[in-house]
Write a protein that holds these residues in place. Structure first.
Motif, PDB file in Angstrom:
ATOM      1  N   GLU A  73       0.842  -1.190   0.000  1.00 44.75           N
ATOM      2  CA  GLU A  73       0.000   0.000   0.000  1.00 44.75           C
ATOM      3  C   GLU A  73       0.875   1.237   0.000  1.00 44.75           C
ATOM      4  O   GLU A  73       1.816   1.341   0.771  1.00 44.75           O
ATOM      5  N   GLU A  74       0.531   2.158  -0.879  1.00 48.21           N
ATOM      6  CA  GLU A  74       1.349   3.365  -0.960  1.00 48.21           C
ATOM      7  C   GLU A  74       0.846   4.421   0.018  1.00 48.21           C
ATOM      8  O   GLU A  74      -0.358   4.628   0.163  1.00 48.21           O
ATOM      9  N   PHE A  75       1.784   5.056   0.683  1.00 53.10           N
ATOM     10  CA  PHE A  75       1.445   6.178   1.568  1.00 53.10           C
ATOM     11  C   PHE A  75       2.111   7.417   0.962  1.00 53.10           C
ATOM     12  O   PHE A  75       3.324   7.605   1.055  1.00 53.10           O
ATOM     13  N   LEU A  76       1.285   8.233   0.298  1.00 55.41           N
ATOM     14  CA  LEU A  76       1.830   9.340  -0.503  1.00 55.41           C
ATOM     15  C   LEU A  76       1.778  10.669   0.255  1.00 55.41           C
ATOM     16  O   LEU A  76       0.756  11.030   0.830  1.00 55.41           O
ATOM     17  N   VAL A  77       2.897  11.361   0.216  1.00 57.39           N
ATOM     18  CA  VAL A  77       2.999  12.670   0.885  1.00 57.39           C
ATOM     19  C   VAL A  77       3.499  13.697  -0.123  1.00 57.39           C
ATOM     20  O   VAL A  77       4.474  13.445  -0.833  1.00 57.39           O
ATOM     21  N   TRP A  78       2.812  14.839  -0.177  1.00 56.61           N
ATOM     22  CA  TRP A  78       3.245  15.943  -1.052  1.00 56.61           C
ATOM     23  C   TRP A  78       3.704  17.104  -0.175  1.00 56.61           C
ATOM     24  O   TRP A  78       2.977  17.508   0.755  1.00 56.61           O
ATOM     25  N   THR A  79       4.871  17.624  -0.515  1.00 51.91           N
ATOM     26  CA  THR A  79       5.387  18.755   0.260  1.00 51.91           C
ATOM     27  C   THR A  79       6.038  19.778  -0.677  1.00 51.91           C
ATOM     28  O   THR A  79       6.148  19.555  -1.880  1.00 51.91           O
ATOM     29  N   SER A  80       6.486  20.866  -0.053  1.00 48.05           N
ATOM     30  CA  SER A  80       7.270  21.851  -0.811  1.00 48.05           C
ATOM     31  C   SER A  80       8.760  21.580  -0.617  1.00 48.05           C
ATOM     32  O   SER A  80       9.590  22.422  -0.916  1.00 48.05           O
ATOM     33  N   PHE A  81       9.108  20.415  -0.102  1.00 50.50           N
ATOM     34  CA  PHE A  81      10.507  20.047   0.109  1.00 50.50           C
ATOM     35  C   PHE A  81      11.076  19.543  -1.228  1.00 50.50           C
ATOM     36  O   PHE A  81      11.328  18.349  -1.391  1.00 50.50           O
ATOM     37  N   ASN A  82      11.243  20.449  -2.159  1.00 46.38           N
ATOM     38  CA  ASN A  82      11.697  20.024  -3.485  1.00 46.38           C
ATOM     39  C   ASN A  82      13.195  20.233  -3.687  1.00 46.38           C
ATOM     40  O   ASN A  82      13.698  20.050  -4.783  1.00 46.38           O
ATOM     41  N   ASP A  83      13.882  20.612  -2.629  1.00 44.67           N
ATOM     42  CA  ASP A  83      15.340  20.726  -2.739  1.00 44.67           C
ATOM     43  C   ASP A  83      15.971  19.456  -2.178  1.00 44.67           C
ATOM     44  O   ASP A  83      15.318  18.671  -1.484  1.00 44.67           O
ATOM     45  N   GLU A  84      17.233  19.286  -2.493  1.00 43.13           N
ATOM     46  CA  GLU A  84      17.913  18.038  -2.140  1.00 43.13           C
ATOM     47  C   GLU A  84      17.950  17.827  -0.624  1.00 43.13           C
ATOM     48  O   GLU A  84      17.707  16.729  -0.133  1.00 43.13           O
ATOM     49  N   THR A  94      -5.435  14.904   4.061  1.00 41.00           N
ATOM     50  CA  THR A  94      -6.423  15.175   3.016  1.00 41.00           C
ATOM     51  C   THR A  94      -7.592  14.188   3.108  1.00 41.00           C
ATOM     52  O   THR A  94      -7.486  13.147   3.772  1.00 41.00           O
ATOM     53  N   ALA A  95      -8.659  14.538   2.411  1.00 39.96           N
ATOM     54  CA  ALA A  95      -9.826  13.647   2.373  1.00 39.96           C
ATOM     55  C   ALA A  95      -9.500  12.347   1.648  1.00 39.96           C
ATOM     56  O   ALA A  95     -10.264  11.391   1.706  1.00 39.96           O
ATOM     57  N   ASN A  96      -8.357  12.309   0.978  1.00 37.14           N
ATOM     58  CA  ASN A  96      -7.948  11.098   0.262  1.00 37.14           C
ATOM     59  C   ASN A  96      -7.334  10.044   1.168  1.00 37.14           C
ATOM     60  O   ASN A  96      -7.141   8.909   0.737  1.00 37.14           O
ATOM     61  N   ALA A  97      -6.962  10.433   2.376  1.00 38.82           N
ATOM     62  CA  ALA A  97      -6.225   9.518   3.252  1.00 38.82           C
ATOM     63  C   ALA A  97      -7.080   8.291   3.565  1.00 38.82           C
ATOM     64  O   ALA A  97      -8.166   8.412   4.141  1.00 38.82           O
ATOM     65  N   ALA A  98      -6.573   7.111   3.170  1.00 37.56           N
ATOM     66  CA  ALA A  98      -7.321   5.883   3.436  1.00 37.56           C
ATOM     67  C   ALA A  98      -7.314   5.592   4.932  1.00 37.56           C
ATOM     68  O   ALA A  98      -8.253   5.015   5.468  1.00 37.56           O
ATOM     69  N   ASP A  99      -6.236   5.971   5.593  1.00 40.19           N
ATOM     70  CA  ASP A  99      -6.105   5.706   7.019  1.00 40.19           C
ATOM     71  C   ASP A  99      -5.664   6.995   7.715  1.00 40.19           C
ATOM     72  O   ASP A  99      -4.465   7.250   7.883  1.00 40.19           O
ATOM     73  N   PRO A 100      -6.605   7.849   8.108  1.00 33.97           N
ATOM     74  CA  PRO A 100      -6.238   9.127   8.734  1.00 33.97           C
ATOM     75  C   PRO A 100      -5.389   8.963   9.996  1.00 33.97           C
ATOM     76  O   PRO A 100      -4.554   9.810  10.296  1.00 33.97           O
ATOM     77  N   ASP A 101      -5.593   7.854  10.731  1.00 31.14           N
ATOM     78  CA  ASP A 101      -4.788   7.633  11.942  1.00 31.14           C
ATOM     79  C   ASP A 101      -3.312   7.495  11.576  1.00 31.14           C
ATOM     80  O   ASP A 101      -2.424   8.020  12.248  1.00 31.14           O
ATOM     81  N   LEU A 102      -3.079   6.765  10.501  1.00 32.93           N
ATOM     82  CA  LEU A 102      -1.698   6.579  10.035  1.00 32.93           C
ATOM     83  C   LEU A 102      -1.122   7.921   9.584  1.00 32.93           C
ATOM     84  O   LEU A 102       0.040   8.244   9.864  1.00 32.93           O
TER      85      LEU A 102
END
Lengths: 315, 438
Positions: free
Chosen positions: B38-49, B330-338
């Protein structure tokens, strides 16, 4: 359908289908649905990527949509347009676009026309290299042009002011000066566009029949008279093209402004596209799209006016 | 993972096995391995190395501990704000994402049901008890998402920032100058640098935002927490007609006329001003905590840092600053607790250590053993801890109203360019502020 006549050896038109008769004789068959079938793929693409987005934009401009959640897309009628027209910053931005027109439209056309005519008359060697060099700024991204010029005009370490100071001048901070910032952006725009004008006009000059120049010379015309009596009238279509393209660029100016001044100092260089983007960033998508549509209409009207004035009268 | 999490995960795995009718064991694949896919996807503004490396390191450990495949995507802040709402609407988005505060994005997304309230998780993990109330308020909205600055936590930031003054120690020593303790001493110091032929204060305002910091820093010496919070969160009867606004505008004019600003400040950008200072121009640089890395890299031990001194030695001063983009579920989170557990990971000791190591400020207090006395980062961390202890982290004033950034930057450029008086400047701000919520 065309058929070869055995007696004359020429093609002749013959009706292939009789779809009924009338008192005046047989009526020729209509084109039927077949041509439309050929048009269908193009029409579908045009509808999908042009007609639908325009209708969608029009619909969104009548809502208070914040660009984030569709729940906010409530119908507000012409409220966004009214708000824009009542907003002084909107008119200031539009006025700046209009001020940029001489810089973005007329100046590069003159700057492109002069070397084009000279290169043609003097038959310079290596004109192709010259041509490619002039065209380079036009193919550079606007943001890059903005960044380069921001560096060139930097008041502390930029080469332009360094040279001017070495020559004894006291130059202003071009992009931060309330008097100079907008003209400076105008000059940057002219620099970026004149290569395009040059290339289009050179191509146009090359199409002018040499006989006309020979005739003019036989009549004793000098260089200037050749230019005004032969070159300029012969370039009417090309001039219409460059004026129209440059006019569109002046009205949709955004990237160079964003990269150099971001609308400042104050709002002295804010243009309509930047004002629209800032509204979009503030989650006012309906309002921003109303401004975009207004800008599109202004651009269309002015472009048609230019084409009418300078375009080929036969078109 | 605590006992509660372990039970929850075990339960989820059992339920998954039950739903597959026991097919997984039959195939010889453990339930844990199936869950790992199962994928746990996170989006951030951490786009630098550097920051990308931090979150991916923390995420990998988190994924391993929770048997999920951690995936991260770094965006620019603007791109993230553009893409996130649409992706959540189309069920393609991440479980956790950084969501810009208040009406920039969090408010509209909360009202649109695209992010969920963290109120229950806040009670469980104690976040708002752990960190400064004034910082937490910036991540709060009412339960219906309409009121900013109070109510429930809708996001939790991991980083923070504060604006202050970097100084060139050699130039201070050459001119026998010391770090000022009051605003008056600061002005004397700037005058002394001018007398010595140095550019006193380096900053760049071509892109506009640094004047907001300058104005905010000066305003912070003559205002109160209550007033500033009221201005930003629309609490109480406060607005830009307050005398403190005019006083700060007059002080900006005074400093400008006294020649305290680097020549050509209006024609260089904020980032260029940092480069200028690190090449040896000027005695003092006004810049945020994010500039510490560049200053340290170029000036090393020759640089120090101090916060804006107060009007009088014991008086309070509020410093321009804020929090990094908060992490929301987000409302997309399958497991908000996680997802909540992941957010807690981002404010763990390990995360804080990684942020400090990378040169950025974490949201909480910095442990004494991480502070190197006499270094620019040491000065910064000491200042940050002091500001936290005094609850003196102020605001970016452009947060006061939607669209206010353009008005404020424009008005400040006009003030600094001598196009308007301080009174006209104040009237411009007040007019827009009053109209924006009319």
């Amino acid at each position: 359908m065309q058929r070869l006549s055995p007696s004359t050896g020429k093609f002749s038109e013959e009706p292939t289908l009789a779809v009924g008769s009338s008192s005046s004789g047989q009526r020729r068959a209509g084109p039927g649905w077949e041509p439309y079938l050929y048009l269908l793929p193009g029409l579908l693409i045009f509808t999908l990527f042009v007609v639908v987005p325009i209708i969608a934009a029009l619909a969104i401009s009548l809502t208070a949509w914040n660009g984030i959640s569709w729940d906010t897309a409530t119908f507000v009628g012409l409220e966004n347009y009214i708000q824009a027209f009542e907003e002084p910053r909107f008119w200031t931005a539009l006025w700046h676009n209009l001020i940029l027109i001489p810089y973005f439209v007329i100046l590069p056309t003159i700057l492109g026309l002069a070397p084009a005519a000279l290169v043609h008359q003097m038959k310079l060697r290596g004109a192709a290299i010259f041509q490619a060099g002039l065209f380079l700024p036009y193919i550079m991204p606007g943001v890059l042009i903005g960044v380069v010029w921001r560096w060139m005009l930097n008041p502390i370490f930029g080469p332009v002011n360094s040279v001017l100071e070495d020559m004894g001048f006291h130059p202003p901070t071009w992009l931060a000066d309330f008097t100079w910032a907008l003209p400076t952006i105008g000059f940057i725009g002219a620099w970026a566009a004149y290569g395009f004008c040059y290339v289009v006009l050179v191509a146009g000059i090359q199409k002018i029949p040499a006989d006309l120049y020979d005739a003019a010379r036989l009549d004793g015309a000098n260089g200037w008279q050749e230019f005004t009596a032969v070159t300029l009238p012969g370039l009417r279509r090309e001039i219409a093209v460059v004026l129209t393209v440059n006019l569109i660029n002046a009205l949709r100016a955004f990237d160079v402004v964003k990269a150099t001044t971001d609308g400042g100092p104050g709002d002295s260089t804010t243009v309509l596209a930047l004002f629209m983007m800032n509204s979009l960033d503030s989650n006012r998508a309906g309002y921003a799209i109303a401004i975009a549509l207004f800008l599109a209409v202004v651009t269309l009207v002015l472009s048609l006016a230019v084409l009418k004035l300078f375009g080929d009268q036969d078109d | 993972m605590d006992r509660r999490d372990l039970l929850k995960r075990t339960g989820a795995i059992s339920a998954g096995a039950a739903l597959t009718g026991g097919a997984i064991p039959a195939l010889g694949i453990s339930a844990a391995m199936a869950a790992q896919e199962e994928e746990f996807l996170v989006w951030t503004s951490f786009n630098d190395e550097v920051r990308g490396g931090i979150i991916e390191g923390l995420g990998a450990a988190f994924g391993e501990a929770n048997s999920v495949a951690f995936a991260h995507r770094g965006w620019t802040t603007d791109e993230l704000s553009d893409a996130l709402p649409r992706s959540v609407d189309s069920d393609q988005g991440p479980a956790v994402a950084q969501v810009n505060n208040g009406e920039f994005l969090a408010g509209p997304m909360a009202r649109g049901g695209q992010i969920i309230s963290l109120a229950d998780y806040d009670a469980e993990y104690g976040w708002s008890e752990r960190y400064a109330p004034s910082l937490m308020a910036r991540c709060m909205l009412s339960a219906d998402g309409t009121v900013f600055g109070e109510g429930e936590l809708w996001g939790l930031p991991a980083e923070s920032e504060i604006v202050g003054f970097y100084y060139n120690k050699q130039k201070f020593a050459d001119n026998e100058l010391e770090v000022p303790a009051t605003l008056e001493e600061f002005e004397t110091l700037l005058g002394a640098l001018r007398e010595a032929g140095e550019e006193p204060l380096v900053f760049g305002n071509l892109d506009g935002w640094q004047a907001i910091h300058l104005f905010g820093e000066l305003h912070g010496t003559n205002t109160t927490r209550e007033f500033l919070d009221g201005l930003i969160y629309r609490r109480g009867d406060v607005d830009f007609s307050d005398p403190s606004i005019l006083e700060a505008a007059n002080k900006v004019n005074e400093w400008n006329e006294a020649g305290y600003f680097v020549e050509g400040f209006d024609g260089i950008t904020g980032d260029e001003s940092t480069s200028l200072f690190t090449t040896g121009v000027g005695g003092i640089l006004m810049q945020g905590s994010w500039g510490a890395g560049a200053v340290l890299a170029e000036l090393g031990d020759n640089a120090g840092f101090f916060l804006m001194p107060p009007a009088a030695e014991d008086a309070p001063a509020l410093h321009v600053g804020g929090v990094g983009l908060p992490f929301s579920i987000t409302a997309n989170a399958a497991d908000p607790d996680l997802a909540a557990s992941f957010i807690d990971t981002m404010v763990s000791e390990r995360a804080f250590a990684a942020f400090i190591e990378s040169g950025s400020l974490p949201i909480g207090e910095i442990a004494a053993d991480s502070i190197e006395e006499g270094s620019v980062s040491g000065d910064l961390y000491t200042g940050w801890n002091a500001a936290l202890a005094a609850d003196a982290v102020g605001h970016y004033m452009d947060w006061a109203a939607p669209d206010f950034y353009d008005v404020l930057t424009g008005a400040l450029q006009e003030l600094l360019g001598g196009q308007v008086t301080a009174e006209e400047f104040q009237a411009t701000l007040q007019e827009f502020y009053a109209a924006s919520f009319a």
